[in-house]
Design an enzyme around this catalytic site. Structure first.
Site, PDB file in Angstrom:
ATOM      1  CG  LEU A  79      32.512  41.732  40.102  1.00  0.00           C
ATOM      2  CD1 LEU A  79      33.834  42.416  40.397  1.00  0.00           C
ATOM      3  CD2 LEU A  79      31.865  42.357  38.883  1.00  0.00           C
ATOM      4  N   GLY A  80      32.162  37.132  40.241  1.00  0.00           N
ATOM      5  CA  GLY A  80      32.554  35.790  39.849  1.00  0.00           C
ATOM      6  C   GLY A  80      32.948  34.961  41.044  1.00  0.00           C
ATOM      7  N   GLY A  92      35.858  32.460  42.125  1.00  0.00           N
ATOM      8  CA  GLY A  92      37.159  31.911  41.784  1.00  0.00           C
ATOM      9  C   GLY A  92      37.455  30.712  42.656  1.00  0.00           C
ATOM     10  N   GLY A  93      38.653  30.180  42.445  1.00  0.00           N
ATOM     11  CA  GLY A  93      39.060  29.035  43.243  1.00  0.00           C
ATOM     12  C   GLY A  93      39.198  29.394  44.706  1.00  0.00           C
ATOM     13  CG  PHE A  94      42.114  31.343  45.933  1.00  0.00           C
ATOM     14  CD1 PHE A  94      42.685  30.309  46.657  1.00  0.00           C
ATOM     15  CD2 PHE A  94      42.706  31.741  44.755  1.00  0.00           C
ATOM     16  CE1 PHE A  94      43.833  29.693  46.205  1.00  0.00           C
ATOM     17  CE2 PHE A  94      43.861  31.130  44.306  1.00  0.00           C
ATOM     18  CZ  PHE A  94      44.432  30.098  45.032  1.00  0.00           C
ATOM     19  N   GLY A  95      37.483  32.035  46.271  1.00  0.00           N
ATOM     20  CA  GLY A  95      36.336  32.674  46.900  1.00  0.00           C
ATOM     21  C   GLY A  95      35.571  33.521  45.909  1.00  0.00           C
ATOM     22  CB  VAL A 113      35.391  38.511  42.928  1.00  0.00           C
ATOM     23  CG1 VAL A 113      35.994  39.904  42.848  1.00  0.00           C
ATOM     24  CG2 VAL A 113      36.477  37.462  42.999  1.00  0.00           C
ATOM     25  CE  LYS A 131      39.630  35.528  44.661  1.00  0.00           C
ATOM     26  NZ  LYS A 131      40.147  35.466  43.328  1.00  0.00           N
ATOM     27  CG  ASP A 175      45.984  29.969  40.403  1.00  0.00           C
ATOM     28  OD1 ASP A 175      46.106  29.095  39.511  1.00  0.00           O
ATOM     29  OD2 ASP A 175      44.929  30.141  41.034  1.00  0.00           O
TER      30      ASP A 175
END
Ligand SMILES: *[C@@H]1O[C@H](CO)[C@@H](O)[C@H](O)[C@H]1NC(C)=O
Ligand SMILES: *[C@@H]1O[C@H](CO)[C@@H](O)[C@H](O)[C@H]1NC(C)=O
Ligand SMILES: *[C@@H]1O[C@H](CO)[C@@H](O)[C@H](O)[C@H]1NC(C)=O
Ligand SMILES: *[C@@H]1O[C@H](CO)[C@@H](O)[C@H](O)[C@H]1NC(C)=O
Length: 663
Positions: free
Chosen positions: A347-348, A350-353, A355, A370, A466
């Site tokens: 799906l995308g 992000g800054g953390f990993g 998804v 995630k 965040d």
């Protein structure tokens, strides 16, 4: 003269006859042999005895007599013979009787019988001293009537089939180590028969082809053959088969009296026929190793795959996690749900990993997973505890956390699936407008109410840490929902507040957050303010335009400063917006992103403003404070986020100019 020549010729003939004590055949193509029965010479030059016919015998003899003695009562000369043979049978484990090297009074054995009589004797003359037959048998059938030792032996036969001496087929290899041989293996083997006329000793030696003659003979029998061997004798082979189709081949043969038999030239020997008929044995001998290899490799493969599977689905589960059982997801389930974390399900990032979208195998619930990579276990316990307690948060503007899973170096968080994705992709869809003002205003109000719930609506204060457009997700009805709350904390853990390592997103970080490393409700409000401007203006907090950093807050502020704040709005909206709401959102954005935390409103106040419960605050009165504070923090942070020295100079030029402007 003519007479003289005649005499010479006859002398030569005689001498040739007398010296006829040695010969050698490397293949029998040109050999002069007396054959009978099943014996014959193949086109390839093999001497073949036993033509694959049942119950047959055959003989092949050197056609001329050999002189073994000086006189009928004399002693037998030393003689020596060697030959190479092969026995090919229809079956792998059975064969016809055998093959014998014979020394006999005639060039044939006319009264003999096949089968166990080996083509040498018959029922009545077997064992009779009047036979004058010496044989060296290669016997492949156990005939108990002749006291055979086994069905694979070599024996010395003197006038009869009960061997004077016999031994299992084999040879003494290096250092006298005995090695078995199988006569019916189909492989070529060599036999040496040596008689020492002085020692009265007969030696029989056997070896595989290409193996040097062993030093120790297989059989060594001391016996004077004078009573058996006559003055002139014939040498040759006898063969008999039984009920099993068998071919006895002799590939080469040499013989000598008074001397050692000439060595055979192995490279000159005719080739044995290819084994064609023995399909079953071929399947066994060639197929079986492959089958075994296949089975073993399948076994290894399956063990490897089990291990890999185990490793693939391995999780980290510690004792303290037991209480979170209901929130704990099986990695395997998540793996199946996301189809192995396929790229198509991504799906995308992000800054953390990353998804991934997924559907839980049993319940068929749509989820978003995630994957957060996390190296250290330090602080994990507290973090999981927090995440789980946040999992109990329920609000229509918050993305529900369903649970988690932990693996080595990785944490997986399972959320409700939001079909419309994150807000940012609607805002920056140049030049298309994909979210109108009414929808944006609803999202803003939703996010504000979600954030208020986190800050005040629950038993403990939850700091999101965040807030930004990409962390706002849209459900099926385009309601804004806060996602990813608390995750930044995972990266805050254990960090010294003195250091500049702060998690969050550049452009949304409040100055005091950078300074102290501490997140608070008002740092969330700061980020929310930036978010408001982002939604209203359709621009990122910092953008590079014409090689210059354009800070969104600066832009809005300067519009406001000029008394034309509405000019800052997203041009894509055109005229489709509500003026008061737009102005409210822009002003609220400036207010929230005030550099002085004390000047920022609380989320409760923000919501009241948005709902119109409180009239729009008097902005002009807060102008100077806004100006001053905002610029000092934001401007520098955007440019130098990690350097404390540079992050907070006493004033920036813009700030000074506005200050001197006297507002
Ligand atoms: C066996 O062989 C001998 C010659 O060695 C012969 O005289 C005799 O008739 C044979 N016996 C039979 C039954 O064939
Ligand atoms: C051996 O053969 C001869 C002639 O063939 C016969 O007279 C004699 O009886 C035989 N001896 C034995 C022990 O069978
Ligand atoms: C050799 O053959 C004999 C019987 O003929 C058997 O007892 C022995 O075990 C065999 N040795 C090997 C090494 O196969
Ligand atoms: C027969 O074998 C014995 C024992 O190995 C050996 O001493 C003798 O020389 C051999 N005789 C012949 C003729 O090879």
């Amino acid at each position: 003269m003519f007479f003289k020549i005649l005499v010479l010729v006859s002398l030569l003939a005689v001498s040739a006859y007398a010296r006829e004590t040695s010969f050698a055949y490397n293949g029998f193509q040109l050999a002069d042999l007396t054959v009978d029965g099943t014996a014959g010479i193949t086109p390839d030059g093999l001497l073949k005895l036993g033509y694959d016919l049942q119950t047959q015998q055959g003989h092949a003899f050197h056609p001329y007599p050999v002189q073994f003695k000086n006189s009928p009562s004399g002693s037998v000369f030393s003689f020596s013979t060697t030959f190479i043979f092969a026995i090919r049978s229809q079956f792998h484990t059975l064969s016809g009787h055998g093959i014998v090297f014979v020394v006999a009074p005639q060039s044939g054995l006319p009264w003999s019988l096949p089968s166990q009589y080996l083509g040498m004797f018959n029922e009545t003359n077997n064992g009779n001293t009047t036979n004058h037959v010496v044989g060296v048998e290669l016997d492949t059938i156990l005939s108990s009537e002749f006291q055979d030792i086994n069905d694979n032996h070599v024996g010395i036969d003197l006038n009869g089939l009960t061997s004077a001496m016999s031994a299992p087929a084999g040879y003494y290899a290096h250092r006298g180590k005995f090695k078995n041989l199988t006569l019916i293996s189909g492989k070529a083997m060599q036999v040496w028969v040596d008689y020492d006329g002085v020692e009265k000793q007969i030696n029989v030696t056997l070896a595989p082809i290409n193996v040097r003659k062993p030093d120790t003979p297989l059989l060594s029998l001391t016996r004077d053959l004078a009573s058996i061997i006559n003055e002139n004798m014939y040498v040759g082979f006898s063969s008999s088969t039984g009920s099993v189709l068998t071919s006895h081949y002799v590939l080469g043969w040499s013989f000598g009296v008074h001397r050692e038999a000439p060595a055979l030239a192995l490279h000159q020997l005719p080739k044995l026929p290819q084994i064609a008929k023995k399909e079953t044995s071929k399947v066994l001998t060639i197929g079986l190793p492959w089958v075994v290899l296949f089975v073993i490799s399948m076994l290894i493969l399956s063990v490897v795959s089990v291990i890999r599977r185990k490793r693939k689905f391995a999780e980290v589960l510690e004792d303290w996690e037991r209480e979170y059982g209901p929130h704990r997801f099986n990695y395997k389930d998540l793996y199946i749900a996301t189809k192995g974390f396929r790229n198509q399900e991504l799906l995308g990032k992000g800054g953390f990993g990353r998804v991934y979208r997924g559907i839980l195998p049993t319940s068929k619930i749509e989820i978003a997973v995630k994957r957060v990579s996390h190296e250290s276990r330090q602080g994990m316990r507290e973090f999981v505890a927090e995440i789980i307690s946040m999992g109990r948060l329920r609000h229509r503007n918050i993305v529900s956390l369903l649970g988690y899973c932990r693996r080595k170096g990785e944490l997986l968080l399972v959320y409700d699936y939001m079909p419309n994705g994150s807000l940012d992709k609607y805002l920056y869809n140049q030049p298309k407008i994909t979210l109108n003002w009414r929808q944006r205003f609803r999202v803003i109000k939703g996010v504000a109410s979600g954030l208020l719930y986190l800050h005040e609506g629950w038993e403990q204060v939850v700091i999101h840490r965040d807030i930004k457009a990409s962390n706002i997700l849209l459900d099926a009805d385009f309601n804004g929902r806060l996602g990813d709350f608390g995750l930044a904390r995972l990266y805050d853990h254990g960090t010294d507040p003195q250091t500049t390592h702060v998690a969050g997103t550049l452009g949304y970080l409040a100055p005091e957050h950078v300074r102290t490393g501490k997140a608070s409700r008002s740092t969330d409000v700061f980020a929310f303010g930036v978010f408001l401007l982002e939604v209203a203006c359709g621009r990122r907090p910092t953008e590079i335009r014409d090689a210059e950093d354009v800070i969104l807050v600066d832009r809005v502020f300067s519009c406001w400063d000029r008394g034309a704040i509405l000019e800052a709005r997203d041009p894509k909206l055109g005229a489709e917006f509500v003026e008061e709401d737009m102005e409210l959102v822009l002003k609220l954005g400036l207010m929230c992103s005030h550099s002085d935390p004390l000047m920022r409103p609380s989320m409760r106040q923000v919501l009241h403003y948005l709902e119109g419960d409180i009239p729009t605050p008097e902005f002009s009165s807060i102008g100077s404070r806004l100006t001053f504070g905002h610029h000092q923090g934001f401007d520098d942070l955007a440019m130098c986020p990690s350097s404390m020295d540079k992050a907070f100079p006493q004033s920036s030029s813009v700030a000074e100019s506005i200050l001197s402007g006297g507002r």
